[in-house]
Design a protein around this motif. Structure first.
Motif, PDB file in Angstrom:
ATOM      1  N   MET A 169      -8.506  -2.239   3.449  1.00 54.18           N
ATOM      2  CA  MET A 169      -8.647  -0.933   3.369  1.00 54.18           C
ATOM      3  C   MET A 169      -7.606  -0.070   2.965  1.00 54.18           C
ATOM      4  N   LYS A 170      -6.313  -0.645   3.278  1.00 53.77           N
ATOM      5  CA  LYS A 170      -5.025   0.142   2.780  1.00 53.77           C
ATOM      6  C   LYS A 170      -4.908  -0.122   1.458  1.00 53.77           C
ATOM      7  N   LYS A 171      -5.068  -1.212   0.941  1.00 52.68           N
ATOM      8  CA  LYS A 171      -4.923  -1.671  -0.329  1.00 52.68           C
ATOM      9  C   LYS A 171      -5.840  -0.706  -1.345  1.00 52.68           C
ATOM     10  N   ARG A 172      -7.028  -0.494  -0.992  1.00 54.03           N
ATOM     11  CA  ARG A 172      -7.983   0.044  -1.903  1.00 54.03           C
ATOM     12  C   ARG A 172      -7.883   1.629  -1.688  1.00 54.03           C
ATOM     13  N   VAL A 173      -7.302   2.156  -0.549  1.00 56.76           N
ATOM     14  CA  VAL A 173      -6.734   3.710  -0.481  1.00 56.76           C
ATOM     15  C   VAL A 173      -5.681   3.750  -1.629  1.00 56.76           C
ATOM     16  N   ALA A 174      -4.715   2.917  -1.484  1.00 57.20           N
ATOM     17  CA  ALA A 174      -3.662   2.984  -2.244  1.00 57.20           C
ATOM     18  C   ALA A 174      -3.997   2.889  -4.046  1.00 57.20           C
ATOM     19  N   ILE A 175      -5.217   2.033  -4.255  1.00 52.89           N
ATOM     20  CA  ILE A 175      -5.652   2.164  -5.629  1.00 52.89           C
ATOM     21  C   ILE A 175      -6.240   3.531  -5.909  1.00 52.89           C
ATOM     22  N   ALA A 176      -7.025   3.966  -5.010  1.00 52.79           N
ATOM     23  CA  ALA A 176      -7.852   5.540  -4.845  1.00 52.79           C
ATOM     24  C   ALA A 176      -6.746   6.292  -5.312  1.00 52.79           C
ATOM     25  N   ARG A 177      -5.479   6.618  -4.543  1.00 50.32           N
ATOM     26  CA  ARG A 177      -4.444   7.335  -4.825  1.00 50.32           C
ATOM     27  C   ARG A 177      -3.929   7.091  -6.327  1.00 50.32           C
ATOM     28  N   VAL A 178      -3.811   6.058  -6.663  1.00 51.82           N
ATOM     29  CA  VAL A 178      -3.507   5.908  -8.073  1.00 51.82           C
ATOM     30  C   VAL A 178      -4.392   6.416  -9.236  1.00 51.82           C
ATOM     31  N   ILE A 179      -5.716   6.232  -9.156  1.00 53.61           N
ATOM     32  CA  ILE A 179      -6.614   6.557 -10.159  1.00 53.61           C
ATOM     33  C   ILE A 179      -6.991   7.929  -9.952  1.00 53.61           C
ATOM     34  N   GLY A 184       0.658  -1.175  -0.210  1.00 56.65           N
ATOM     35  CA  GLY A 184       0.085  -0.121   0.066  1.00 56.65           C
ATOM     36  C   GLY A 184       0.815   1.170   0.016  1.00 56.65           C
ATOM     37  N   ALA A 185       1.881   1.306   0.839  1.00 57.66           N
ATOM     38  CA  ALA A 185       2.859   2.311   1.021  1.00 57.66           C
ATOM     39  C   ALA A 185       2.107   3.739   1.281  1.00 57.66           C
ATOM     40  N   LEU A 186       1.286   3.610   2.233  1.00 61.71           N
ATOM     41  CA  LEU A 186       0.679   4.885   2.484  1.00 61.71           C
ATOM     42  C   LEU A 186       1.539   5.498   3.498  1.00 61.71           C
ATOM     43  N   PHE A 187       1.431   6.940   3.532  1.00 55.74           N
ATOM     44  CA  PHE A 187       1.932   7.742   4.478  1.00 55.74           C
ATOM     45  C   PHE A 187       1.285   7.789   5.797  1.00 55.74           C
ATOM     46  N   ASP A 188       2.180   7.220   6.813  1.00 58.39           N
ATOM     47  CA  ASP A 188       1.660   7.131   8.126  1.00 58.39           C
ATOM     48  C   ASP A 188       0.925   8.475   8.867  1.00 58.39           C
ATOM     49  N   SER A 189       1.620   9.572   8.273  1.00 61.91           N
ATOM     50  CA  SER A 189       1.226  10.660   9.190  1.00 61.91           C
ATOM     51  C   SER A 189       0.128  11.318   8.625  1.00 61.91           C
ATOM     52  N   MET A 190      -0.348  10.756   7.283  1.00 60.05           N
ATOM     53  CA  MET A 190      -1.521  11.563   6.674  1.00 60.05           C
ATOM     54  C   MET A 190      -2.694  10.778   6.889  1.00 60.05           C
ATOM     55  N   THR A 191      -3.698  11.394   6.766  1.00 60.91           N
ATOM     56  CA  THR A 191      -5.082  10.893   6.682  1.00 60.91           C
ATOM     57  C   THR A 191      -5.257  10.356   5.338  1.00 60.91           C
ATOM     58  N   VAL A 192      -6.344   9.451   5.085  1.00 64.81           N
ATOM     59  CA  VAL A 192      -6.858   8.948   3.907  1.00 64.81           C
ATOM     60  C   VAL A 192      -6.827   9.929   2.768  1.00 64.81           C
ATOM     61  N   GLY A 193      -7.592  11.103   3.138  1.00 63.42           N
ATOM     62  CA  GLY A 193      -7.888  12.061   2.182  1.00 63.42           C
ATOM     63  C   GLY A 193      -6.634  12.598   1.623  1.00 63.42           C
ATOM     64  N   LYS A 194      -5.529  12.996   2.672  1.00 57.93           N
ATOM     65  CA  LYS A 194      -4.202  13.511   2.139  1.00 57.93           C
ATOM     66  C   LYS A 194      -3.343  12.582   1.351  1.00 57.93           C
ATOM     67  N   ASN A 195      -3.465  11.383   1.947  1.00 59.26           N
ATOM     68  CA  ASN A 195      -2.749  10.329   0.982  1.00 59.26           C
ATOM     69  C   ASN A 195      -3.170  10.425  -0.520  1.00 59.26           C
ATOM     70  N   VAL A 196      -4.515  10.132  -0.568  1.00 56.42           N
ATOM     71  CA  VAL A 196      -4.959  10.453  -2.051  1.00 56.42           C
ATOM     72  C   VAL A 196      -4.729  11.625  -2.798  1.00 56.42           C
ATOM     73  N   ALA A 197      -4.653  12.587  -2.252  1.00 60.27           N
ATOM     74  CA  ALA A 197      -4.521  14.194  -2.791  1.00 60.27           C
ATOM     75  C   ALA A 197      -2.979  14.032  -3.230  1.00 60.27           C
ATOM     76  N   PHE A 198      -1.893  13.060  -2.517  1.00 61.55           N
ATOM     77  CA  PHE A 198      -0.739  13.280  -2.680  1.00 61.55           C
ATOM     78  C   PHE A 198      -0.121  13.473  -4.102  1.00 61.55           C
ATOM     79  N   GLY A 199      -0.587  12.661  -5.041  1.00 64.63           N
ATOM     80  CA  GLY A 199      -0.248  12.773  -6.481  1.00 64.63           C
ATOM     81  C   GLY A 199      -0.625  13.884  -7.248  1.00 64.63           C
ATOM     82  N   ILE A 200      -1.904  14.698  -6.749  1.00 57.54           N
ATOM     83  CA  ILE A 200      -2.423  15.573  -7.518  1.00 57.54           C
ATOM     84  C   ILE A 200      -2.271  17.001  -7.135  1.00 57.54           C
ATOM     85  N   LYS A 201      -1.858  17.105  -5.716  1.00 53.73           N
ATOM     86  CA  LYS A 201      -1.942  18.343  -5.090  1.00 53.73           C
ATOM     87  C   LYS A 201      -1.046  19.330  -5.857  1.00 53.73           C
TER      88      LYS A 201
END
Length: 248
Positions: A142-152, A87-104
């Motif tokens: 859930m982590k896998k799904r957030v990782a997919i959301a961040r990509v799409i 998943g490689a999510l950022f532990d200090s970021m919320t789900v929303g901020k993780n998803v936004a990381f690649g587009i902000k």
């Protein structure tokens, strides 16, 4: 979309890739299977430009990414989205901020635009209520799904999945499989999956490629792979200790 031609890679005296040839069709899901040490991860890293081959070529939309300058490579691999095994999510970021990381940092993106993309991406993976949660509060699925959301959220042309069902129970693994199929239903997206999970491979794939001793030894539809008489492939898909694949 992607053509891999006679790809070779060695580390010291260990030959890992020994002439990989593979075509990955645009708008389809190609799954690469093979045992531990067969070269799947090394091939994966070559496709996204993290490694340079000793020889051979990788053409993405007709351009050889093994020959371009680093600045041009960055622009080319921007077409890719990568779903990491963990998943490689950022532990200090919320789900929303993780998803936004690649587009902000995309040009012309307003806070309202980013908010809408976050909402849409989480809706697609069924996690709209998890936006304010931290990764530590999520299950593995859930982590896998957030990782997919961040990509799409980035709307890539090519999505690469590294062992997407590893570590999940059968029900959650099937949810992830269904999600990959749903995303791949958009024929503008080309999907590449590396896995050893044959249940997943049979379900999600348009084409399966079998990697053995650094070469693609067979490709075909899920039905063709299921019915193959190739002894290497049969041993792997049946999970047998005896056969041409030697573990020790």
């Amino acid at each position: 979309m992607i053509e891999i031609r006679d790809l070779h890679k060695s580390f010291a005296d260990k030959k890992v890739l020994q002439g990989v040839d593979l075509e990955l069709a645009s708008g389809q899901t190609t799954t690469i299977i093979g045992g531990s040490g067969s070269g799947k991860s090394v091939l994966f890293k070559h496709i996204i430009g993290l490694m340079k081959p000793d020889s051979g070529s990788i053409l993405v939309d007709g351009k050889d990414i093994t020959q371009v300058k680093e600045s041009d490579l960055y622009r080319m691999v921007d077409k890719f989205g990568l779903v990491f095994q963990s998943g490689a999510l950022f532990d200090s970021m919320t789900v929303g901020k993780n998803v936004a990381f690649g587009i902000k940092k995309q040009k012309g993106m307003t806070p309202a635009d980013i908010d809408a993309i976050i909402e849409d991406s989480l809706t697609q993976v069924g996690l709209t209520d998890a936006r304010s949660l931290l990764p530590a509060e999520l299950s593995g699925g859930m982590k896998k799904r957030v990782a997919i959301a961040r990509v799409i959220a980035r709307k890539p042309q090519i999505i690469m999945y590294d062992e997407p069902t590893t570590g999940l129970d059968p029900i959650m693994a099937d949810i992830i499989n269904d999600l990959i199929i749903k995303i791949s239903g958009n024929k503008e997206i080309t999907s590449i999956v590396i896995t050893h999970d044959m249940v997943s491979a049979y379900k999600i794939s348009d084409k399966i490629a079998v990697l053995f001793e650094g070469r693609i030894v067979e490709t075909g539809s899920p039905e063709e792979i299921r019915n193959t008489q190739n002894p290497v492939v049969r041993q792997f898909i049946e999970g047998k200790a005896e056969g041409p694949i030697k573990i020790w």
